[in-house]
Design a protein around this motif. Structure first.
Motif, short mmCIF file in Angstrom:
data_model
loop_
_atom_site.label_atom_id
_atom_site.label_comp_id
_atom_site.label_asym_id
_atom_site.label_seq_id
_atom_site.Cartn_x
_atom_site.Cartn_y
_atom_site.Cartn_z
N TRP A 77 35.09 10.34 31.20
CA TRP A 77 34.95 11.80 31.33
C TRP A 77 33.59 12.11 30.72
O TRP A 77 33.26 11.60 29.64
N SER A 78 32.80 12.96 31.39
CA SER A 78 31.44 13.20 30.90
C SER A 78 31.07 14.68 31.02
O SER A 78 31.41 15.36 32.00
N ARG A 79 30.38 15.16 29.99
CA ARG A 79 29.89 16.56 30.02
C ARG A 79 28.52 16.56 29.35
O ARG A 79 28.37 16.07 28.22
N GLU A 80 27.54 17.10 30.07
CA GLU A 80 26.19 17.23 29.52
C GLU A 80 25.80 18.71 29.54
O GLU A 80 26.00 19.40 30.55
N VAL A 81 25.30 19.17 28.40
CA VAL A 81 24.96 20.59 28.28
C VAL A 81 23.63 20.75 27.56
O VAL A 81 23.13 19.82 26.92
N LEU A 82 23.12 21.97 27.65
CA LEU A 82 22.02 22.40 26.79
C LEU A 82 22.57 23.49 25.89
O LEU A 82 23.27 24.40 26.37
N LEU A 83 22.24 23.39 24.61
CA LEU A 83 22.53 24.51 23.70
C LEU A 83 21.24 25.30 23.64
O LEU A 83 20.17 24.74 23.33
N CYS A 84 21.32 26.56 23.99
CA CYS A 84 20.11 27.39 24.16
C CYS A 84 20.15 28.63 23.27
O CYS A 84 21.21 29.10 22.86
N ASN A 85 18.94 29.14 23.04
CA ASN A 85 18.81 30.48 22.48
C ASN A 85 18.21 31.33 23.60
O ASN A 85 17.01 31.24 23.87
N GLY A 86 19.04 32.05 24.30
CA GLY A 86 18.59 32.74 25.52
C GLY A 86 18.20 31.68 26.55
O GLY A 86 18.97 30.77 26.82
N ALA A 87 16.97 31.76 27.04
CA ALA A 87 16.54 30.78 28.07
C ALA A 87 15.91 29.54 27.44
O ALA A 87 15.54 28.60 28.16
N LEU A 88 15.78 29.53 26.11
CA LEU A 88 15.10 28.39 25.45
C LEU A 88 16.08 27.27 25.14
O LEU A 88 16.96 27.43 24.30
N PRO A 89 15.93 26.10 25.79
CA PRO A 89 16.81 24.98 25.47
C PRO A 89 16.44 24.38 24.11
O PRO A 89 15.28 24.05 23.87
N LEU A 90 17.43 24.25 23.24
CA LEU A 90 17.21 23.70 21.89
C LEU A 90 17.74 22.28 21.74
O LEU A 90 17.12 21.44 21.12
N VAL A 91 18.92 22.04 22.27
CA VAL A 91 19.61 20.76 22.07
C VAL A 91 20.18 20.29 23.41
O VAL A 91 20.74 21.09 24.15
#
Ligand SMILES: C=C(O[C@@H]1C=C(C(=O)O)C=C[C@H]1O)C(=O)O
Length: 194
Positions: A77-91
């Motif tokens: 099972w796989s999930r890839e995400v971006l943690l963002c501040n608004g449109a800015l990807p942080l993680v």
């Protein structure tokens, strides 16, 4: 064993303590943030959001399969995400779990849930987290290849840990792409370099 036609995989060099490297104190502090990264980011990111990049069943990377004690040929099972501040990807975050464990130990896990995994990984008393490990990703590490499409203005250090529920481990790996806004809490003063 590695999947067919796979590139040469890098050595597995995860360590419990990030090596002395070209890491700023702020980057070290974010890398070693204990507890939920989601909670920590929410304290400094007024427009925190999770952007889901990809979900589904994938083959694990060799260093993931080794940690989960499964074969590289066994899909997860796989999930890839971006943690963002608004449109800015942080993680960039990648979470994987052996498919055989999903229904039994993680019955409510939904890869497409728009809420951050951290919102329940740190609130369910039945989930135990293992210590963080770190690695500076080599250029040919498959995670580094995943990052190619995002702006990366930090040294490519990754952190990972297991969240274990009823004997089944969810592997969460995170890489900071850029530093979040400055934190002023005393926790940031923590340093793991003795
Ligand atoms: C594990 C956490 O959850 C975060 C959120 C994730 C998601 O929603 O897929 C994945 C990894 C983490 O960055 C956390 O907040 O520490």
């Amino acid at each position: 064993m590695t999947p067919p036609n796979s590139p040469v995989w890098p050595r597995d060099t995860w360590t419990a303590r990030p090596l002395r490297s070209n890491l700023s104190q702020a980057h070290r502090n974010w890398l070693t943030t204990p507890d939920s990264l989601t909670s920590a980011l929410k304290t400094v990111c007024p427009r925190f959001q999770v952007k889901i990049l990809e979900t589904g069943t994938r083959f694990p990377f060799p260093d993931e399969a080794r940690l989960l004690k499964i074969s590289c040929h066994q899909q997860v099972w796989s999930r890839e995400v971006l943690l963002c501040n608004g449109a800015l990807p942080l993680v960039f975050a990648r979470s994987i779990l052996s498919l055989r464990d999903l229904p039994r130990a993680w019955p409510t896990l939904d890869a497409r849930d728009p809420r951050p995994l951290g919102e329940f990984l740190f609130t369910d008393a039945r989930i135990r987290r293992t210590p963080l490990h770190f690695q500076k990703l080599s250029l040919n590490h498959p995670l580094r290849v995943r990052l190619d499409r995002f702006p990366l203005d930090l040294p490519p250090w990754a952190r990972r840990s297991l969240h274990v529920r009823q004997g089944s481990a969810l592997l969460v790996t995170e890489i900071f792409l850029t530093l979040p806004p400055h934190r002023s809490d005393p926790a940031q003063a923590l340093s793991f370099f003795a």
